[in-house]
Scaffold this active site. Structure first.
Site, PDB file in Angstrom:
ATOM      1  CE1 TYR A 142      -9.176   1.317   7.130  1.00 33.09           C
ATOM      2  CE2 TYR A 142     -10.710   2.094   8.737  1.00 33.09           C
ATOM      3  CZ  TYR A 142      -9.122   1.645   8.538  1.00 33.09           C
ATOM      4  OH  TYR A 142      -8.043   2.382   8.651  1.00 33.09           O
TER       5      TYR A 142
ATOM      6  CE  LYS B 277      -7.048  -0.771   8.433  1.00 36.68           C
ATOM      7  NZ  LYS B 277      -5.937  -1.542   8.393  1.00 36.68           N
TER       8      LYS B 277
ATOM      9  N   GLY C 272       0.567  -1.108   0.028  1.00 34.57           N
ATOM     10  CA  GLY C 272       0.338  -0.581   0.338  1.00 34.57           C
ATOM     11  C   GLY C 272       1.154   1.250   0.016  1.00 34.57           C
ATOM     12  CB  ALA C 273       4.455   1.453  -0.806  1.00 38.15           C
TER      13      ALA C 273
END
Length: 261
Positions: free
Chosen positions: A154, A158, A12-13
């Site tokens: 989400y 998490k 996810g960079a």
């Protein structure tokens, strides 16, 4: 340069926090495999790192799929030889009112925000364990502790990631591999702006009203939104030798906004 000679994979960079993490690790001396699903963003990050004198290689993969996670891990290991650092940052949310949520919404959130980290860790963790060296950082969220009503899937994903991080830290600790978790609060990124816009469209309000409401319900004592570089600095500390005795931690980076136990 405390990370000189180290190798790292950051998922996810392509933008936001992940981009900041990749750049700060590279600036500190690590060779970084930059992974995201958008090729233009991946190559842009690598160009900035390499132009600054760092070392970065691009990996284009969709971490929300099993094949994508495996191919990313394989490519990073093939190019770098081994991984000292893995930062599981791939994630994202799509705001939606609870009554409108579908089974697909829940599964998509789990695949991207939870299972991507599980798959990468399962693939690369054993090699770290065999080498008796390595550091894994999972990027969770304060939503994993205090769920947001428009990002239910989400938040649940998490929460699972926070729990999983502690599970794996206990498992790997005897072999010297450290696993930690970072919980950012409201960080000023393009994703924050995009989610505010989606919430505004869903409720008929303006994005300014959405942000105002969010900050009123969750005031930030620091008096401002966080910056991606501030989260990246915490990750950099966690993967460095300076944090050699830190594992199983869930570190909140939110300007003091939340007060959960």
């Amino acid at each position: 340069m405390t990370l000189s000679g180290s190798t790292a994979l950051v998922t996810g960079a392509g933008r936001g926090i992940g981009r900041a993490v990749a750049m700060v690790l590279a600036a500190d001396g690590a060779q970084v495999a930059v992974c995201a699903r958008t090729a233009s963003e991946v190559h842009d990050v690598c160009r900035h790192i390499n132009d600054a004198g760092g070392s970065a290689m691009p990996i284009v993969a969709d971490m929300a799929t099993l094949d994508g996670a495996m191919s990313a891990a394989d490519a990073a290991e093939k190019e770098l030889g081994h991984l000292d650092i893995v930062v599981n940052n791939a994630g994202g949310s799509s705001p939606k009112p609870i009554p409108e949520l579908t089974d697909t919404d829940w599964q998509d959130a789990l695949d991207l925000n939870f299972l991507s980290a599980v798959r990468t860790t399962s693939r690369l963790g054993p090699a770290m364990q065999a080498r008796r060296h390595g550091s894994i950082v999972n990027m969770a969220s304060i939503s994993g502790r205090e769920p947001g009503k428009f990002v239910g899937p989400y938040s649940a994903a998490k929460a699972a990631l926070i729990n999983y991080s502690k599970l794996m830290s206990d498992f790997y600790a005897p072999s010297g591999v450290r696993v930690n978790c970072v919980l950012p609060g409201i960080i000023e990124t393009s994703s924050t702006s995009r989610n505010a816009l989606k919430s505004a469209q869903a409720t008929g309000r303006s994005t300014a009203e959405i942000m105002e409401t969010m900050l009123r319900k969750n005031p930030i004592p620091a008096g401002r939104l966080g910056q991606p570089e501030e989260v990246a600095a915490v990750v950099r500390l966690l993967v460095s030798p300076d944090a050699a005795f830190v594992t199983g931690a869930a570190i909140t980076v939110d300007g003091g906004a939340h007060h959960f136990a």
